[in-house]
Design a protein around this motif. Sequence first.
Motif: not given
Length: 272
Positions: A69-77, A86-101
């Motif tokens: 339900d929640a939006e999840v944003l990971i900022l690569d600094d 790695i973060a994108q691979d984990i997001i893809d595996a989770s199927g989270h519709p509102r997560a992005r790098v």
Amino acid sequence: MSAIRTGIQGFLGIKLLVVAINLATFPVLKRSDPDVSDPDLSDVSVLIPARDEAGRLPATLPAMLVDHDAEVLILDDNSTDGTPVIAQDIIDASGHPRARVLTGEALPEGWTGKTWACEQLAAAATGSTFVFFDSDVTVEPGALAAIVAEKKRVGADVFSVFPRQDTGSLGEHLVVPTIDAVLLSLLPHFLLRLPIPAAATAHGACLVFDRASLARLGGFASVRHRIVEDVAMARHARSSGLRLGLALGGDLLHVRMYTSYADVVRGLSRGL
């Protein structure tokens, strides 16, 4: 010598009194009662700054993506270890519709790396509640709902959670618990309600704002040069007339900030 002894006994007595007060009053995160509906998380943005966290994210990020339900944003600094992949691979595996790098921009003059990363995350977020997590935080099931519910319960404009400290090496066992010891033995929880700047504190591992409250504070630009940005933000919020909230992570939020005694020395020395 008697004066010194009396002073030491008085100091220890005060610490014991504060510990007793906090044992009775300090909130601890708990999972929602099954008979009470969980808070709506669709308007919550989980914001995670990450620099060279390839070794941590596989252990911590999947749990942050469990609630879709929640939006999840990971900022690569500006990582150099493959963190965004790695973060994108984990997001893809989770199927989270509102997560992005997100890709972080170059550090402007006068900013620390973390404050600049958090400023960019806040600018990209779409929710009305911002939950900033460090990438080394372990989030147990129900933690995000508990955080949002506790913030609402205490009516805090700025809310923070002190996560339980996980330790491995002997050096960590000996030193890291002093972080919580200082909080619990020197800061009575009720002082958070009083206009005392020195009594304002927060933990950057979990820092929560309303969008409007963060804007009123001037965003992270207001503490852009501060190394200990979490405490600086709490004191800024207090001086701005905003209400602070603080809780302990209990079994729902924990963190291993350091992995060796050398890391402990470097990290705490930097903060001090």
